[in-house]
Design an enzyme around this catalytic site. Sequence first.
Site, mmCIF file in Angstrom:
data_model
loop_
_atom_site.group_PDB
_atom_site.id
_atom_site.type_symbol
_atom_site.label_atom_id
_atom_site.label_comp_id
_atom_site.label_asym_id
_atom_site.label_seq_id
_atom_site.Cartn_x
_atom_site.Cartn_y
_atom_site.Cartn_z
ATOM 1 N N TYR A 168 11.294 4.731 58.627
ATOM 2 C CA TYR A 168 10.630 5.277 57.439
ATOM 3 C C TYR A 168 9.364 4.483 57.115
ATOM 4 C CZ TYR A 168 10.006 6.671 52.537
ATOM 5 O OH TYR A 168 9.497 7.128 51.344
ATOM 6 N N CYS B 94 7.520 15.016 50.072
ATOM 7 C CA CYS B 94 8.653 14.099 50.168
ATOM 8 C C CYS B 94 9.909 14.870 50.561
ATOM 9 C CB CYS B 94 8.866 13.397 48.831
ATOM 10 S SG CYS B 94 10.329 12.323 48.790
ATOM 11 N N ASP C 176 1.606 12.413 46.036
ATOM 12 C CA ASP C 176 2.000 11.753 47.286
ATOM 13 C C ASP C 176 0.902 11.981 48.329
ATOM 14 O OD1 ASP C 176 4.441 10.898 46.240
ATOM 15 O OD2 ASP C 176 5.437 12.771 46.799
ATOM 16 N N CYS D 149 11.781 13.164 42.831
ATOM 17 C CA CYS D 149 11.562 14.453 43.484
ATOM 18 C C CYS D 149 10.155 14.912 43.152
ATOM 19 C CB CYS D 149 12.581 15.495 43.031
ATOM 20 S SG CYS D 149 12.286 17.140 43.713
ATOM 21 N N TYR E 151 2.974 13.486 54.320
ATOM 22 C CA TYR E 151 3.255 14.486 53.291
ATOM 23 C C TYR E 151 2.588 15.838 53.584
ATOM 24 C CZ TYR E 151 4.826 10.375 50.717
ATOM 25 O OH TYR E 151 5.472 9.226 50.345
ATOM 26 N N CYS F 162 5.510 34.401 46.594
ATOM 27 C CA CYS F 162 5.264 34.798 47.982
ATOM 28 C C CYS F 162 5.939 36.135 48.226
ATOM 29 C CB CYS F 162 5.836 33.739 48.935
ATOM 30 S SG CYS F 162 5.649 34.162 50.678
ATOM 31 N N GLU G 135 7.207 13.947 57.139
ATOM 32 C CA GLU G 135 8.585 14.008 56.645
ATOM 33 C C GLU G 135 9.015 15.473 56.666
ATOM 34 O OE1 GLU G 135 9.275 12.075 52.935
ATOM 35 O OE2 GLU G 135 7.994 10.359 53.424
#
Length: 217
Positions: free
Chosen positions: A86, A55, A133, A202, A138, A211, A98
């Site tokens: 959208y 998202c 999601d 969120c 996504y 990482c 997105e």
Amino acid sequence: MLGIGAFKQRLPRPEEALPGRDQPLPLLHNQHYVNSHPLKDSFTGLERIRFAMGCFWGAERKFWTIPGVYSTSVGYAGGVTPNPTYEEVCSGLTGHTEIVEVVYDPAIVPLERLLQVFWESHDPTQGMRQGNDTGTQYRSALHATTQAQLDAALASRDAYQQRLNDSGYGAITTDIVFPAPEYYYAEDYHQQYLAKNPNGYCGIGGTGVSCPIGVGA
């Protein structure tokens, strides 16, 4: 014709995609809600790169807080349909994901820092989903605008894959693309959504695997 649900886990073929429109969506309010910088400009002397990590509301917030990031915006890219809405993107019938455009000053924030935030802020092994999601919009993606960005992105992917392997994760499914495909700005209400709506949804969450910083790590 296949139902809309059939496209949640695969990209539509060109003949299946929605037609879209010739004109962009209604006029974008060209001012960042957080820092007042433009969303759309030539950005002379700056660089831009695009990240898709689920998202785009939460993804955009990850980057506008970084010193050296001049502007961010959200939009749609990587698919077929021109100037999508959208709702059209959410149908799975555009092929777009997105995505967040990040405009940054490389003299202040190195690209490697942005790549680290990208990889650590989502799970890039999930294919056409991110957490709960689900759908093609996504999917994880990185759209580079320079050869140097592409080289750094590929190196960081390989370094992160090794860390993920060590932690029991599968293969990274991120689309890393150069040159970056056309970018369509999302509707105005999506821009800096979580600054306008602090309690808004969120769904951003990483693997917990760090990482390596720097493409040579």
